[in-house]
Design an enzyme around this catalytic site. Structure first.
Site, PDB file in Angstrom:
ATOM      1  N   THR A  17       2.005 -33.120 -33.096  1.00  0.00           N
ATOM      2  CA  THR A  17       1.217 -33.763 -32.036  1.00  0.00           C
ATOM      3  C   THR A  17       1.846 -33.580 -30.647  1.00  0.00           C
ATOM      4  O   THR A  17       1.246 -33.954 -29.653  1.00  0.00           O
ATOM      5  CB  THR A  17       1.026 -35.269 -32.308  1.00  0.00           C
ATOM      6  OG1 THR A  17       2.309 -35.860 -32.480  1.00  0.00           O
ATOM      7  CG2 THR A  17       0.198 -35.496 -33.564  1.00  0.00           C
ATOM      8  N   GLY A  18       3.031 -33.003 -30.582  1.00  0.00           N
ATOM      9  CA  GLY A  18       3.668 -32.756 -29.285  1.00  0.00           C
ATOM     10  C   GLY A  18       2.990 -31.603 -28.560  1.00  0.00           C
ATOM     11  O   GLY A  18       2.144 -30.904 -29.122  1.00  0.00           O
ATOM     12  N   LYS A  43       1.646 -40.979 -36.403  1.00  0.00           N
ATOM     13  CA  LYS A  43       0.358 -40.328 -36.120  1.00  0.00           C
ATOM     14  C   LYS A  43      -0.380 -39.956 -37.402  1.00  0.00           C
ATOM     15  O   LYS A  43      -1.345 -39.181 -37.362  1.00  0.00           O
ATOM     16  CB  LYS A  43       0.583 -39.067 -35.266  1.00  0.00           C
ATOM     17  CG  LYS A  43       1.190 -39.338 -33.891  1.00  0.00           C
ATOM     18  CD  LYS A  43       0.127 -39.826 -32.901  1.00  0.00           C
ATOM     19  CE  LYS A  43       0.721 -40.321 -31.586  1.00  0.00           C
ATOM     20  NZ  LYS A  43       1.251 -39.257 -30.752  1.00  0.00           N
ATOM     21  N   THR A  97      13.242 -25.518 -32.066  1.00  0.00           N
ATOM     22  CA  THR A  97      13.874 -26.379 -31.061  1.00  0.00           C
ATOM     23  C   THR A  97      15.153 -25.787 -30.472  1.00  0.00           C
ATOM     24  O   THR A  97      16.034 -25.341 -31.211  1.00  0.00           O
ATOM     25  CB  THR A  97      14.210 -27.748 -31.698  1.00  0.00           C
ATOM     26  OG1 THR A  97      13.034 -28.246 -32.314  1.00  0.00           O
ATOM     27  CG2 THR A  97      14.725 -28.732 -30.655  1.00  0.00           C
ATOM     28  N   GLU A  98      15.246 -25.845 -29.140  1.00  0.00           N
ATOM     29  CA  GLU A  98      16.446 -25.394 -28.442  1.00  0.00           C
ATOM     30  C   GLU A  98      17.250 -26.612 -28.008  1.00  0.00           C
ATOM     31  O   GLU A  98      16.676 -27.618 -27.594  1.00  0.00           O
ATOM     32  CB  GLU A  98      16.044 -24.571 -27.214  1.00  0.00           C
ATOM     33  CG  GLU A  98      17.244 -24.150 -26.380  1.00  0.00           C
ATOM     34  CD  GLU A  98      16.883 -23.275 -25.186  1.00  0.00           C
ATOM     35  OE1 GLU A  98      15.692 -23.021 -24.956  1.00  0.00           O
ATOM     36  OE2 GLU A  98      17.819 -22.858 -24.495  1.00  0.00           O
ATOM     37  N   TYR A 159      10.377  -9.682 -28.016  1.00  0.00           N
ATOM     38  CA  TYR A 159       8.990  -9.287 -27.730  1.00  0.00           C
ATOM     39  C   TYR A 159       8.985  -7.917 -27.067  1.00  0.00           C
ATOM     40  O   TYR A 159       8.167  -7.060 -27.372  1.00  0.00           O
ATOM     41  CB  TYR A 159       8.298 -10.276 -26.788  1.00  0.00           C
ATOM     42  CG  TYR A 159       8.370 -11.740 -27.172  1.00  0.00           C
ATOM     43  CD1 TYR A 159       8.764 -12.132 -28.449  1.00  0.00           C
ATOM     44  CD2 TYR A 159       8.031 -12.730 -26.261  1.00  0.00           C
ATOM     45  CE1 TYR A 159       8.822 -13.473 -28.785  1.00  0.00           C
ATOM     46  CE2 TYR A 159       8.085 -14.071 -26.589  1.00  0.00           C
ATOM     47  CZ  TYR A 159       8.495 -14.440 -27.846  1.00  0.00           C
ATOM     48  OH  TYR A 159       8.563 -15.768 -28.161  1.00  0.00           O
ATOM     49  N   GLU A 209      23.474  -9.590 -28.975  1.00  0.00           N
ATOM     50  CA  GLU A 209      23.886  -9.929 -27.611  1.00  0.00           C
ATOM     51  C   GLU A 209      25.351 -10.346 -27.635  1.00  0.00           C
ATOM     52  O   GLU A 209      25.947 -10.498 -28.707  1.00  0.00           O
ATOM     53  CB  GLU A 209      22.992 -11.021 -27.022  1.00  0.00           C
ATOM     54  CG  GLU A 209      23.053 -12.342 -27.767  1.00  0.00           C
ATOM     55  CD  GLU A 209      22.022 -13.360 -27.266  1.00  0.00           C
ATOM     56  OE1 GLU A 209      20.940 -12.953 -26.822  1.00  0.00           O
ATOM     57  OE2 GLU A 209      22.310 -14.561 -27.333  1.00  0.00           O
ATOM     58  N   HIS A 247      21.842 -18.763 -23.652  1.00  0.00           N
ATOM     59  CA  HIS A 247      22.028 -19.147 -25.055  1.00  0.00           C
ATOM     60  C   HIS A 247      23.404 -19.764 -25.249  1.00  0.00           C
ATOM     61  O   HIS A 247      24.392 -19.275 -24.697  1.00  0.00           O
ATOM     62  CB  HIS A 247      21.924 -17.928 -25.979  1.00  0.00           C
ATOM     63  CG  HIS A 247      20.531 -17.384 -26.066  1.00  0.00           C
ATOM     64  ND1 HIS A 247      20.289 -16.087 -26.430  1.00  0.00           N
ATOM     65  CD2 HIS A 247      19.330 -17.945 -25.854  1.00  0.00           C
ATOM     66  CE1 HIS A 247      18.989 -15.873 -26.427  1.00  0.00           C
ATOM     67  NE2 HIS A 247      18.377 -16.988 -26.080  1.00  0.00           N
TER      68      HIS A 247
END
Lengths: 307, 376
Positions: A17-18, A43, A97-98, A159, A209, A247
């Site tokens: 629902t976020g 909810k 989630t970050e 991407y 990376e 990051h």
């Protein structure tokens, strides 16, 4: 064929629902992912884009038999969401989630493993098996079904690489974003092993990376265990030491984790490294050609021996 | 996030790790008062977040309060690797019989905390690790069950022979490990851990780095953030929720996503330019973030062109385009700006941008080349 997700993947969206959760639940559904339920405490009983919402994972699992969950809840609640999913019997948990504290991750990651489940992320874009299923936030418009596997620690850079492959006619089996944090559930080696075992995958693109030694360990693993060609790109060659590049995991400290060291290790294992993500398709095509020639040579040798 | 030595030392003391008496001074007269009260020789220690302050002359021994005042006058306002000293720690000096190194970090390869000790303390531990790795001893800790006493003993026996000191050392390790978890540290370090006449073991330096991701639940520690020790542009960026690192080049970069932002910097270098910064606007589409990003970059006098590279996913190209148009209205940049928009809502974004008539490019490599060309 694909790795980790396919047509049989049935997804519960935790935090549906976020803002992000509802948007991406719809995106996944539109792509063709079988999204069977959502969970947000308080909810239960409502619906998001026709997807039934439950208060707890336990309630959701009693009604729908899902095998996968994807987490969009804010950082203070993300680790709890992982425990909840695994305890409810979910076998693949994707945490988008970050900003999850590393100390919490050190405790939950072994819990997931001990319960026979797999965690992808946190701080990751998720994964997509073109024309089958997408779990996470990767845009469905840039992928194309094919025989290349993609693994990456990044989001938008992934991407970029996928788009370059697609433009050059190199479709994908599965693209996995494993996440940019220090402690993650699934690493390069886990994905490499899965792609090696996947019959449809003919070549692998690995995007690393700066920070840590995952790429170096992956290079050693590839040399020892992989028959399929791998090409790579490493981000952060221009990054100064001691500064975190966005990051949590992207930091060069005490001379370790440099792009230079990673590229050296990859080259030493026979893995070509592109100077720009746009050069990845050409490197992949060349590597596939070489692999094909090698296989033909081997087959011819076996044939002549049989005679 | 890094904290100062005096703050890290307080965290240790709160957990029962023995440290010498010490107080913080911001003026030389305060330094005098503290040293006089201690009525003993003291160390005057510059409080800066950069390493190597000892070699730079920021740590000095003072025989008495007068000497402490003279040294504090010299050290306060001293520049250490670009950081100005605003505070000094006045710490009781001790007679050092031996020096060791003790540190705990998250080991990424095993995804566990690792405790490292070496009897070759007091010096650059990275050099020890590099040249004589056999002098460093490690214990990996199962994060679920925590540090076991036997592990602490194993390590303490590598540092000390005397059983009394082994016990003190093991006790310090247990307390240090607890500190690591309680403050959500990514690193805790004592260098050096010393022995003094009479046999006591003491931590005479303290270093703690905090996991940025855990600051939401470490409010007290977040309040310790020393804004004076940071780049003003980096503070501004954090307030705007942007991930930013200042560099020395002339090509300003605004990118979405950390990996792509790093790659954009790499390509600037590859094609003959120098990046002025790392900047990730993150996954949100708030046009105000673009305005803030432009503002931060334009305030750097070295910047001669700005490149905006967006691969839309969560971030929508039309939102970024609105931000660019707004930034042009508000900031009226006098240097060239080149834009590449691709991905989610690309068409809508390009339509919005038509009103400001900016040079654009369609690929990652071309936008970088164009920005370098326009920088002249």
């Amino acid at each position: 064929m694909s790795i980790f997700i396919d047509k049989k993947t049935k997804v519960i969206v935790q935090g549906i629902t976020g803002r992000d959760g509802s948007f991406h639940a719809k995106q996944m559904k539109n792509y063709g992912t079988n999204v069977v339920a959502g969970v947000t405490p308080g909810k239960g009983g409502s619906k998001v884009a026709g997807i039934p919402v439950f208060n707890t994972m336990q309630d959701a699992m009693a009604k729908v038999k899902a095998n996968t969950s994807v987490i969009y809840v804010p950082p203070p609640f993300a680790v709890d969401a992982i425990y909840e999913a695994v305890s409810a019997g979910i076998k693949l948990v994707v945490c988008v989630t970050e900003g999850v504290p590393a100390n919490d991750m050190m405790k939950v990651a072994p819990f997931v493993k001990a319960n026979g489940a797999r965690l992808i992320g946190p701080n990751c874009p998720g994964l997509i098996s073109p024309d089958q299923s997408k779990v996470g936030i990767l845009p469905g418009t840039i992928v194309k079904k094919g025989n290349i596997g993609v693994i990456s620690r990044s989001g938008t850079l992934t991407y970029e690489a996928i788009w370059a492959l697609t433009l050059e006619g190199l479709g994908q089996t599965t693209c996995v974003g494993i996440g940019g944090d220090q402690v993650i559930g699934t690493n390069f080696i886990d994905c490499l092993a899965a792609f090696e075992a996947d019959k449809a995958t003919k070549g692998i693109v690995m995007i690393g990376e700066i920070g840590g030694s995952d790429e170096e360990e992956a290079a050693a693993y590839i040399k020892k265990n992989l028959t399929k060609p791998v090409v790579s790109f490493i981000a952060g060659q221009a990054a100064p030491p001691g500064k975190r590049m966005g990051h949590a995991g992207a930091i060069v400290s005490g001379g370790s984790g440099t792009a230079e060291g990673k590229i050296k290790a990859l080259n030493a294992a026979g893995i070509p490294v592109a100077g720009s993500p746009t050069e990845l398709p050409a490197l992949m095509k060349e590597a596939l050609k070489k692999a094909k020639a090698k296989a033909a040579k081997k087959a011819a040798k076996a044939k002549s021996k049989a005679k | 996030m890094k904290v100062h030595e005096y703050q890290a030392r307080q965290m240790f003391a709160d957990h029962g790790v023995p440290v010498p008496n010490g107080e913080i001074a911001t003026t030389s007269s305060e330094a005098y008062e503290i040293a006089e009260r201690f009525n003993k020789p003291v160390m005057v220690k510059a409080q800066v977040l950069v390493g190597g302050r000892g070699k730079a002359g920021g740590v000095k021994y003072a025989e008495n309060a007068e000497a402490a005042q003279v040294l504090a006058t010299k050290i306060i306002d001293m520049d250490i690797k670009g950081e100005t000293v605003h505070k000094v720690l006045i710490s009781e000096a001790v007679d050092i019989l031996s020096e060791s190194y003790v540190g705990i970090i998250l080991d990424r390869a095993t995804q566990k905390p690792v405790i490292m000790v070496s009897s070759a303390g007091g010096v650059d531990i990275e050099e020890v690790a590099d040249k004589t790795p056999e002098k460093i001893f490690k214990e990996y800790v199962d994060p679920v069950v925590g540090l076991q006493a036997y592990q602490a003993r194993n390590l303490a026996y590598k540092l000390f022979k005397d059983i009394g000191q082994v016990r003190q050392g093991a006790d310090i390790l247990m307390k240090l490990y607890q500190t690591f978890w309680d403050v959500d540290a990514s690193l805790v370090e004592i260098n050096p851990l010393v022995t003094v006449p009479g046999g006591k073991v003491l931590a005479i330096d303290a270093k703690v780095n905090i996991d940025d991701n855990a600051l939401y639940r470490q409010k007290e520690i977040e309040a310790m953030r020393d804004l004076a020790a940071e780049e003003p542009a980096e503070i501004k960026a954090r307030e705007a929720d942007l991930s930013f690192v200042k560099l020395d080049g002339s090509i300003g970069c605004i990118v979405n996503g950390a990996g792509l932002a790093m790659t954009t910097m790499d390509l600037v270098k590859r094609y003959g330019g120098e990046p002025a910064n790392f900047l990730d606007i993150g996954g949100s589409s708030n046009p105000q973030k673009v305005v803030a990003a432009m503002d931060i970059i334009l305030s750097d006098p070295n910047v001669r062109s700005i490149l905006i590279n967006i691969f839309g996913g969560i971030t929508r190209c039309d939102d970024v385009a609105s931000g660019i148009v707004e930034a042009f209205k508000q900031l009226k940049p006098s240097i060239p700006v080149v834009v590449r928009l691709t991905g989610t809502n690309e068409k809508e974004g390009k339509k919005i941008l038509a009103s400001v008539k900016l040079p654009s490019a369609d690929t990652l490599d071309n936008v970088v080349k164009k920005a370098i060309e326009l920088a002249g």
